[in-house]
Design a protein around this motif. Structure first.
Motif, PDB file in Angstrom:
ATOM      1  N   VAL A  25       0.844  -1.208   0.000  1.00 34.02           N
ATOM      2  CA  VAL A  25       0.000   0.000   0.000  1.00 34.02           C
ATOM      3  C   VAL A  25       0.875   1.252   0.000  1.00 34.02           C
ATOM      4  N   LEU A  26       1.928   1.221   0.832  1.00 35.61           N
ATOM      5  CA  LEU A  26       2.852   2.359   0.901  1.00 35.61           C
ATOM      6  C   LEU A  26       3.461   2.665  -0.464  1.00 35.61           C
ATOM      7  N   ARG A  27       3.941   1.606  -1.135  1.00 39.38           N
ATOM      8  CA  ARG A  27       4.578   1.810  -2.435  1.00 39.38           C
ATOM      9  C   ARG A  27       3.592   2.330  -3.473  1.00 39.38           C
ATOM     10  N   PHE A  28       2.329   1.842  -3.415  1.00 38.25           N
ATOM     11  CA  PHE A  28       1.314   2.339  -4.345  1.00 38.25           C
ATOM     12  C   PHE A  28       1.041   3.819  -4.087  1.00 38.25           C
ATOM     13  N   ALA A  29       0.878   4.174  -2.818  1.00 37.73           N
ATOM     14  CA  ALA A  29       0.613   5.579  -2.469  1.00 37.73           C
ATOM     15  C   ALA A  29       1.800   6.462  -2.848  1.00 37.73           C
ATOM     16  N   LYS A  30       2.993   5.927  -2.624  1.00 36.98           N
ATOM     17  CA  LYS A  30       4.203   6.693  -2.946  1.00 36.98           C
ATOM     18  C   LYS A  30       4.273   7.008  -4.431  1.00 36.98           C
ATOM     19  N   GLU A  31       3.851   6.058  -5.248  1.00 37.85           N
ATOM     20  CA  GLU A  31       3.933   6.234  -6.696  1.00 37.85           C
ATOM     21  C   GLU A  31       2.775   7.055  -7.246  1.00 37.85           C
ATOM     22  N   ASN A  32       1.587   6.880  -6.704  1.00 36.26           N
ATOM     23  CA  ASN A  32       0.398   7.512  -7.272  1.00 36.26           C
ATOM     24  C   ASN A  32      -0.076   8.738  -6.501  1.00 36.26           C
ATOM     25  N   LYS A  33       0.164   8.780  -5.213  1.00 37.29           N
ATOM     26  CA  LYS A  33      -0.218   9.934  -4.392  1.00 37.29           C
ATOM     27  C   LYS A  33       0.979  10.334  -3.519  1.00 37.29           C
ATOM     28  N   PRO A  34       2.059  10.825  -4.149  1.00 33.68           N
ATOM     29  CA  PRO A  34       3.308  11.060  -3.407  1.00 33.68           C
ATOM     30  C   PRO A  34       3.177  12.097  -2.298  1.00 33.68           C
ATOM     31  N   ASP A  35       2.174  12.973  -2.368  1.00 35.29           N
ATOM     32  CA  ASP A  35       2.018  13.989  -1.327  1.00 35.29           C
ATOM     33  C   ASP A  35       1.183  13.509  -0.141  1.00 35.29           C
ATOM     34  N   THR A  36       0.663  12.286  -0.235  1.00 32.80           N
ATOM     35  CA  THR A  36      -0.158  11.753   0.859  1.00 32.80           C
ATOM     36  C   THR A  36       0.723  10.972   1.827  1.00 32.80           C
ATOM     37  N   PRO A  37       0.837  11.411   3.074  1.00 35.97           N
ATOM     38  CA  PRO A  37       1.709  10.717   4.036  1.00 35.97           C
ATOM     39  C   PRO A  37       1.106   9.384   4.488  1.00 35.97           C
ATOM     40  N   VAL A  38       2.001   8.414   4.712  1.00 36.97           N
ATOM     41  CA  VAL A  38       1.590   7.085   5.166  1.00 36.97           C
ATOM     42  C   VAL A  38       2.292   6.793   6.484  1.00 36.97           C
ATOM     43  N   ILE A  39       1.484   6.413   7.502  1.00 38.92           N
ATOM     44  CA  ILE A  39       2.026   5.992   8.792  1.00 38.92           C
ATOM     45  C   ILE A  39       1.838   4.477   8.901  1.00 38.92           C
ATOM     46  N   ILE A  40       2.919   3.765   9.174  1.00 40.16           N
ATOM     47  CA  ILE A  40       2.884   2.314   9.286  1.00 40.16           C
ATOM     48  C   ILE A  40       2.595   1.907  10.734  1.00 40.16           C
ATOM     49  N   ILE A  41       1.676   0.945  10.903  1.00 37.09           N
ATOM     50  CA  ILE A  41       1.390   0.386  12.221  1.00 37.09           C
ATOM     51  C   ILE A  41       1.900  -1.053  12.213  1.00 37.09           C
ATOM     52  N   SER A  42       2.905  -1.330  13.054  1.00 42.31           N
ATOM     53  CA  SER A  42       3.506  -2.664  13.074  1.00 42.31           C
ATOM     54  C   SER A  42       3.474  -3.240  14.470  1.00 42.31           C
ATOM     55  N   GLY A  43       3.512  -4.572  14.537  1.00 40.57           N
ATOM     56  CA  GLY A  43       3.545  -5.236  15.831  1.00 40.57           C
ATOM     57  C   GLY A  43       4.864  -4.991  16.537  1.00 40.57           C
ATOM     58  N   ALA A  44       4.858  -5.190  17.848  1.00 38.76           N
ATOM     59  CA  ALA A  44       6.060  -4.915  18.647  1.00 38.76           C
ATOM     60  C   ALA A  44       7.238  -5.753  18.191  1.00 38.76           C
ATOM     61  N   GLY A  45       7.011  -6.938  17.658  1.00 34.42           N
ATOM     62  CA  GLY A  45       8.097  -7.797  17.207  1.00 34.42           C
ATOM     63  C   GLY A  45       8.412  -7.645  15.729  1.00 34.42           C
ATOM     64  N   GLU A  46       7.892  -6.584  15.096  1.00 35.98           N
ATOM     65  CA  GLU A  46       8.070  -6.413  13.651  1.00 35.98           C
ATOM     66  C   GLU A  46       8.805  -5.109  13.326  1.00 35.98           C
ATOM     67  N   ILE A  47       9.783  -4.788  14.172  1.00 38.07           N
ATOM     68  CA  ILE A  47      10.526  -3.536  13.982  1.00 38.07           C
ATOM     69  C   ILE A  47      11.222  -3.517  12.635  1.00 38.07           C
ATOM     70  N   LYS A  48      11.731  -4.687  12.195  1.00 35.11           N
ATOM     71  CA  LYS A  48      12.430  -4.725  10.912  1.00 35.11           C
ATOM     72  C   LYS A  48      11.509  -4.320   9.760  1.00 35.11           C
ATOM     73  N   PHE A  49      10.215  -4.640   9.896  1.00 28.35           N
ATOM     74  CA  PHE A  49       9.267  -4.230   8.861  1.00 28.35           C
ATOM     75  C   PHE A  49       9.019  -2.718   8.915  1.00 28.35           C
ATOM     76  N   ALA A  50       9.047  -2.179  10.141  1.00 25.97           N
ATOM     77  CA  ALA A  50       8.899  -0.730  10.293  1.00 25.97           C
ATOM     78  C   ALA A  50      10.073   0.001   9.654  1.00 25.97           C
ATOM     79  N   VAL A  51      11.285  -0.530   9.874  1.00 27.79           N
ATOM     80  CA  VAL A  51      12.486   0.063   9.275  1.00 27.79           C
ATOM     81  C   VAL A  51      12.400  -0.013   7.757  1.00 27.79           C
ATOM     82  N   GLU A  52      11.949  -1.171   7.252  1.00 29.58           N
ATOM     83  CA  GLU A  52      11.787  -1.332   5.799  1.00 29.58           C
ATOM     84  C   GLU A  52      10.783  -0.325   5.255  1.00 29.58           C
ATOM     85  N   ALA A  53       9.712  -0.111   6.016  1.00 28.98           N
ATOM     86  CA  ALA A  53       8.683   0.833   5.594  1.00 28.98           C
ATOM     87  C   ALA A  53       9.223   2.263   5.546  1.00 28.98           C
TER      88      ALA A  53
END
Length: 369
Positions: free
Chosen positions: A71-99
């Motif tokens: 979803v982030l990548r789609f928004a980044k490409e099609n709606k670059p001015d729309t900010p995206v906040i990622i909600i990740s589980g406590a054990g998924e920090i690596k996914f947050a960093v990737e995001a």
């Protein structure tokens, strides 16, 4: 906190496959005044992004089908001015960093124990968005201003060029008018004198043909003819001198006369030559004693200081029996400076800007500046 009016005009999209979390976020954000849209999967969220105007997106990372990163990548490409906040589980920090590396504006770990932290994070991101938009607007305005300034500068340059050309044409017209005026007087004398000589020649010829010419008639004719031809010669010489002065305005072929010479000698000779023409005036000449050798055009320097001296004597020392001329030559860096001063009268303010116009004169009798 953001202003109520501002909040009410903003739309938040929440994407999470957990119904209770999604509904809890929606209820909290609606209480704050946001307009809330929600989706239970990445595909549904992307469809809403396509169709709706979204101000901020909250998305979970792991969902069936498309992930939050997708979803982030789609928004980044099609709606670059729309900010995206990622909600990740406590054990998924690596996914947050990737995001974050993929372009997320911030991330929140769940479970979200304090929803006020969510509100703070959203406000922080929205302030960044507002600041970016403000900077972009200022950049656009600055760019537009620069374009206008550039256009204005070009217009000023064009206007300046036109004014310079106008000044050149005005100076040329003044010069032509001045030359014409100076030449017309002696030329008129020549025409009048020749016409008179022609009439006298016709009269003496008639007397001669009728055998009525007396010796006194011939003597008078001869005397008048000699006087008039003398006047004609002087007038033609005046015209010739004017033409010579006019030619000296040209700088063509000056390279042929370029050579090394002692500047002090050229200046001294020019000043002494002119000042010697005024034997009844006491002129004190003071020229710097330091010797300067230059490679330039000695005739031009000589002419310049002859004219400066002549004008100083005629106008600066006008109606005076004495005067002082000071010439100072000094070197600074790679430049040579020459100062020519006299202790005579000053130039009136109304003509100071005209003194370098060709053939400008205040003295019709002498023809000097």
């Amino acid at each position: 906190m953001l202003g109520a009016i501002l909040v009410e005009s903003l739309t938040v999209l929440t994407i999470d496959d957990n119904d209770s979390i999604r509904l809890s976020l929606a209820s909290f954000l609606e209480d704050l005044g946001y307009n809330v849209l929600d989706a239970d999967c990445g595909e549904a969220g992307i469809e809403i992004i396509k169709e709706q105007s979204i101000d901020i997106i909250l998305t979970d990372t792991h969902m069936p089908g498309l992930s939050g990163i997708d979803v982030l990548r789609f928004a980044k490409e099609n709606k670059p001015d729309t900010p995206v906040i990622i909600i990740s589980g406590a054990g998924e920090i690596k996914f947050a960093v990737e995001a974050l590396r993929a372009g997320a504006w911030d991330y929140i770990t769940k479970p979200i124990e304090d929803l006020n932290f969510l509100s703070y994070t959203i406000e922080k991101v929205l302030k960044r968005v507002s600041l970016i938009k403000e900077n972009r607007q200022k950049s656009r305005e600055l760019k537009e201003t620069n374009v206008r300034l550039k256009d204005t500068i070009e217009e000023l340059k064009t206007t300046q060029s036109q004014l310079v050309e106008s000044e050149k044409m005005a100076s040329l017209g003044y010069m032509v008018k001045g030359v014409a005026h100076e030449i017309n007087t002696p030329l008129g004398v020549c025409m009048t004198s020749i016409s008179y000589v022609n009439e006298q020649a016709k009269s003496i010829s008639v007397l001669n043909d009728s055998h009525n010419m007396k010796l006194s008639d011939f003597v008078e004719f001869t005397k008048n003819t000699m006087d008039l031809t003398g006047i004609i010669y002087e007038s033609l010489q005046t015209i010739n001198n004017l033409i010579i002065d006019f030619k000296q305005l040209s700088v063509e072929n000056l390279d042929d006369n370029k050579k090394s010479f002692i500047l002090n000698d050229i200046i001294s000779s020019a000043i002494l030559l002119i000042s010697s023409s005024y034997p009844n005036m006491e002129i004190d000449i003071n020229i710097v004693e330091d010797i300067y050798e230059v490679n330039s055009f000695p005739e031009v320097f000589s002419l310049i200081f002859m004219k400066l001296t002549e004008n100083a004597i005629i106008h600066g020392f006008n109606r005076r029996q004495s005067g002082r001329l000071n010439v100072d030559i000094y070197k600074e860096d790679n430049y040579l400076f020459i100062s020519f001063k006299n202790n005579g009268e000053t130039i009136d303010d109304e003509i100071i800007n005209k003194i370098f116009d060709p053939f400008f004169t205040q003295n019709k009798k002498t023809g000097q500046v």
